[in-house]
Design an enzyme around this catalytic site. Structure first.
Site, short mmCIF file in Angstrom:
data_model
loop_
_atom_site.label_atom_id
_atom_site.label_comp_id
_atom_site.label_asym_id
_atom_site.label_seq_id
_atom_site.Cartn_x
_atom_site.Cartn_y
_atom_site.Cartn_z
N ALA A 43 59.01 28.96 27.89
CA ALA A 43 60.23 29.65 27.49
C ALA A 43 60.48 30.90 28.33
O ALA A 43 61.58 31.46 28.29
CB ALA A 43 60.16 30.04 26.01
N LYS A 44 59.47 31.37 29.05
CA LYS A 44 59.58 32.50 29.98
C LYS A 44 60.28 33.70 29.34
O LYS A 44 61.18 34.31 29.93
CB LYS A 44 60.30 32.08 31.26
CG LYS A 44 59.56 30.98 32.04
CD LYS A 44 60.28 30.64 33.33
CE LYS A 44 59.54 29.57 34.12
NZ LYS A 44 59.61 28.23 33.47
N ARG A 45 59.84 34.06 28.16
CA ARG A 45 60.46 35.18 27.45
C ARG A 45 59.96 36.50 28.02
O ARG A 45 58.81 36.62 28.46
CB ARG A 45 60.16 35.11 25.96
CG ARG A 45 60.73 33.89 25.25
CD ARG A 45 62.25 33.85 25.35
NE ARG A 45 62.83 32.92 24.40
CZ ARG A 45 63.38 31.75 24.71
NH1 ARG A 45 63.41 31.36 25.97
NH2 ARG A 45 63.92 30.98 23.78
#
Length: 281
Positions: A98-100
């Site tokens: 999700a590369k938050r």
């Protein structure tokens, strides 16, 4: 609430038992069509269920790409929840891609969505972006430690644009990518058999001997397969750190669907080739 064994220990065991392979779950429109599915919720459900049925319990890690589910709205997220649940119930570790990345309470909320035990999207690990400063990840680091989960921090990515930031040199001469690796090594100090805080390092980057990749944690390595890297290339890229590398392969496996046997055969071939590359070091 049951406390999980730390992610690093669980991942090390899964890699040793099943081979160090992560298969992505990337239901993008063209792949659905290649499988003879419609680009809709029904196609998304069929695709995800098939990948889990074929590979969960056989590979060390599965990595759903959240964006390809989110594009369908709440119904797509519901499919993602089911996919994560079924893969984990089958005994495969799930890394949520999700590369938050954010600050303060917002970062804490992102962490709670994916790393808090009992959350509908709880995953064994989460990909995160540190480019608001490594310290901005502290809420995710703290919650991961508490829940027994892990993180994969973007450090040296294979996309050409990444160099603008990751190769920028800071005061003192260390570039940004190397700074992220050093921060992760500090998080993992003293952990055995391996820490839970990993880096994302592209398998297509060539010789990385100028970087200290020995972070005592896992290195998630996209780029093997459709992006051009091969299992044999891993030795040149990762050197002595190869034992902790988890190559991520998506299209290279998924293009063989929707037949279950073909998906399993493709993942087995890659796992065997990666084992051979690691054994040769």
């Amino acid at each position: 609430m049951t406390v999980l064994e730390p992610f690093g220990a669980r991942l090390r065991r899964a890699m040793d038992e099943r081979g160090p392979l992560c298969v992505g779950i990337d239901p993008h429109a063209s792949l659905l069509l290649d499988w003879g599915l419609n680009d809709d919720i029904a196609g998304l459900e069929r695709f995800s269920r098939t990948v889990v049925e074929a590979l969960a319990g056989r590979v060390a890690v599965m990595k759903p790409q959240s964006a390809f589910f989110e594009r369908f709205g709440s119904r797509g997220v519901a499919v993602l929840e089911k996919t994560v649940q079924e893969a984990r119930e089958a005994g495969t570790l799930v890394v949520m891609d999700a590369k938050r990345g954010d600050i303060g309470s917002t970062m804490a909320a992102y962490a709670a969505a994916f790393l808090e035990k009992g959350a509908p999207l709880f995953s064994d690990a989460l990909t995160v972006s540190p480019y608001l400063g490594y310290g901005s990840l502290k809420p995710a680091v703290d919650l991961a430690r508490e829940s027994g989960a892990g993180l994969f921090v973007l450090a040296l990515t294979s996309n050409p644009e990444g160099g603008e930031v990751q190769h920028a040199v800071r005061e003192g001469g260390l570039n940004v990518g190397a700074t992220m690796l050093a921060s992760l090594a500090a998080e993992n100090a003293g952990e055995r058999p391996m820490g839970s805080f990993g880096a994302v390092v592209g398998a297509t980057l060539g010789d990385l001997s100028s970087y200290d990749l020995d972070i005592n944690g896992p290195l998630l390595a996209p780029g093997v397969g459709a992006q051009g890297a091969t299992p044999a290339d891993l030795r040149e890229v990762f050197g002595a750190a190869l034992r902790n590398v988890v190559p991520n392969i998506s299209r290279g496996v998924l293009r063989h669907g929707p037949e279950l046997v073909a998906l399993r055969d493709a993942s087995d071939r890659f796992a065997d080739e990666i084992r051979a590359a690691v054994a040769a070091t």
